[in-house]
Scaffold this active site. Structure first.
Site, short mmCIF file in Angstrom:
data_model
loop_
_atom_site.label_atom_id
_atom_site.label_comp_id
_atom_site.label_asym_id
_atom_site.label_seq_id
_atom_site.Cartn_x
_atom_site.Cartn_y
_atom_site.Cartn_z
N TYR A 1 7.26 -5.35 8.55
CA TYR A 1 7.85 -5.02 9.85
C TYR A 1 7.93 -6.25 10.76
O TYR A 1 8.24 -6.13 11.94
CB TYR A 1 7.02 -3.93 10.55
N LYS B 1 -1.37 -3.13 -2.91
CA LYS B 1 -0.68 -3.50 -4.15
C LYS B 1 -1.08 -4.95 -4.47
O LYS B 1 -0.24 -5.83 -4.69
CB LYS B 1 0.85 -3.34 -3.95
N ASP C 1 0.79 2.94 -5.79
CA ASP C 1 1.51 3.88 -6.66
C ASP C 1 0.56 4.96 -7.18
O ASP C 1 0.89 6.14 -7.18
CB ASP C 1 2.25 3.15 -7.80
N ASP D 1 3.52 3.79 6.52
CA ASP D 1 4.68 4.56 6.93
C ASP D 1 5.09 5.54 5.83
O ASP D 1 5.29 6.73 6.07
CB ASP D 1 5.84 3.58 7.22
N ASP E 1 4.64 10.03 5.56
CA ASP E 1 5.65 11.07 5.32
C ASP E 1 5.27 11.89 4.08
O ASP E 1 5.46 13.10 4.05
CB ASP E 1 7.05 10.47 5.16
#
Ligand code: ATP
Length: 335
Positions: free
Chosen positions: A126, A173, A206, A230, A234
């Site tokens: 971001y 990750k 993942d 983010d 969701d």
């Protein structure tokens, strides 16, 4: 003296859900002097600023905001005003509680989900630092710093200790982004060592996504850099019934801005069916921040009572109520 709060209606469904949340907060009896700060694409075009000064000035005065969503154009146009606000006020901790609600039918209705997401809010991909090196070759900078990683980890662990939570899971990750996510992880480990009473785990993003779907009940506090935070927010919202019900807080040292996880939902804007629960729960978080615990508990209980009664809820959670009917029912349920 009433507490001053900046109310940013936003655009899309923002004005509908923020008006509903305001009504519910006012109905608790807590005296608030609302300062309305318009922030939407029209205002941005008119002022020529991504983050108009009147919004910053109001939040500098009040230090507390209740904010509706503001649309961010996709693949072009002005940069995200939501991100700009978080950076401008250094609202570095994004806190998102995700809980099963009584009466909400979801694919995971038979599982008790109660997790809190701590998302770093100021850096990572971001940063907005993108560059076309030559035609058709673009780089996008992922910025991870020790300062930002340590402070979000500290907020997450402090919350875990204060609220009697058991476990913090850092999501990363670092097998691929060895430097960037590696630094984030090292910071999480450092803070974890200072809190031996809290179980600390790490999951690659993942695998974490799969685990969230397979066994969501195993998660307690989640600690993530900005982008994974983010996406996972969701995903987690989907586990408990959707974006209509998950609230959030953006916290800095001096300011706090409370806003739902959802965006401006243009597909349902103006139809009177937007679910104001996420904004109302964000307002509950705001009342707790203001130390209005009794009002916060009453509003929380009133919302849960309406869901338990399975009447007046909005279409996104399987009901047929309107935004106004739901809000009226919550206000009626306030003890
Ligand atoms: P952003 O990128 O700005 O976060 P988004 O792309 O995640 O936005 P949303 O605007 O959050 O998208 O909407 C995603 C879907 O969820 C849409 O179908 C929308 O109608 C639904 N939705 C979001 N918020 C609500 C709400 N409060 N009530 C009902 N449905 C909602």
């Amino acid at each position: 003296m009433p507490q001053k709060v900046t109310l940013i209606p936003g655009d899309g469904i923002g004005p509908e859900v923020s008006a509903a949340a305001r009504r519910a907060v006012d109905a608790t009896g807590v005296k608030i002097d609302w300062e309305i700060a318009e922030l939407n694409p029209d205002i941005m075009l008119k002022t020529g600023q991504t983050l108009p000064q009147h919004v910053v000035d109001s939040l500098e005065r009040t230090c507390i905001g209740l904010k509706g969503p503001v649309t961010t154009p996709i693949a072009g146009g002005y940069t995200s005003v939501n991100v700009a606000l978080r950076k401008r006020l250094d609202l570095y901790a994004n806190v998102r509680p995700v809980r099963s609600l009584p009466g909400v039918v979801s694919r995971f209705s038979d599982v008790k989900i109660d997790m809190v997401i701590f998302r770093e809010n100021t850096e990572d991909l971001y940063s907005g630092l993108e560059h076309e090196v030559v035609k058709d070759v673009v780089t996008s900078l992922k910025v991870i710093t020790r300062t930002a990683s340590i402070r979000i980890a500290e907020v997450a662990f402090k919350f875990a200790v204060d609220l009697g939570r058991k476990k913090v899971t850092a999501i990363h990750k670092a097998n691929i982004m060895k430097l960037a996510d590696g630094l984030f992880l090292r910071c999480c480990r450092e803070v974890a060592q200072r809190h031996p009473q809290i179980e600390y785990k790490e999951l690659i993003v993942d695998n974490a996504s799969m685990q969230l779907v397979m066994r969501p009940e195993q998660f307690d506090v989640l600690l993530l850099p900005n982008l994974y935070g983010d996406i996972v927010s969701d995903l987690a919202a989907g586990l408990v019934g959707g974006l209509g019900i998950v609230p959030g807080a953006n916290l800095g040292e001096k300011h706090a801005v409370f806003e739902a996880v959802h965006g401006s939902a243009p597909d349902i804007a103006g139809k009177g069916v937007a679910n104001p629960t996420a904004m109302m729960f964000s307002a509950v978080m705001m009342l707790i921040h203001m130390r209005e615990h009794e009002a916060a508990n009453r509003l929380q209980a009133a919302i849960e009572k309406v869901y338990s009664g399975k009447k007046n809820t909005t279409p996104d959670v399987g009901g047929s109520g309107t935004t106004t009917q739901f809000t009226d029912a919550v206000i009626a349920a306030l003890a």
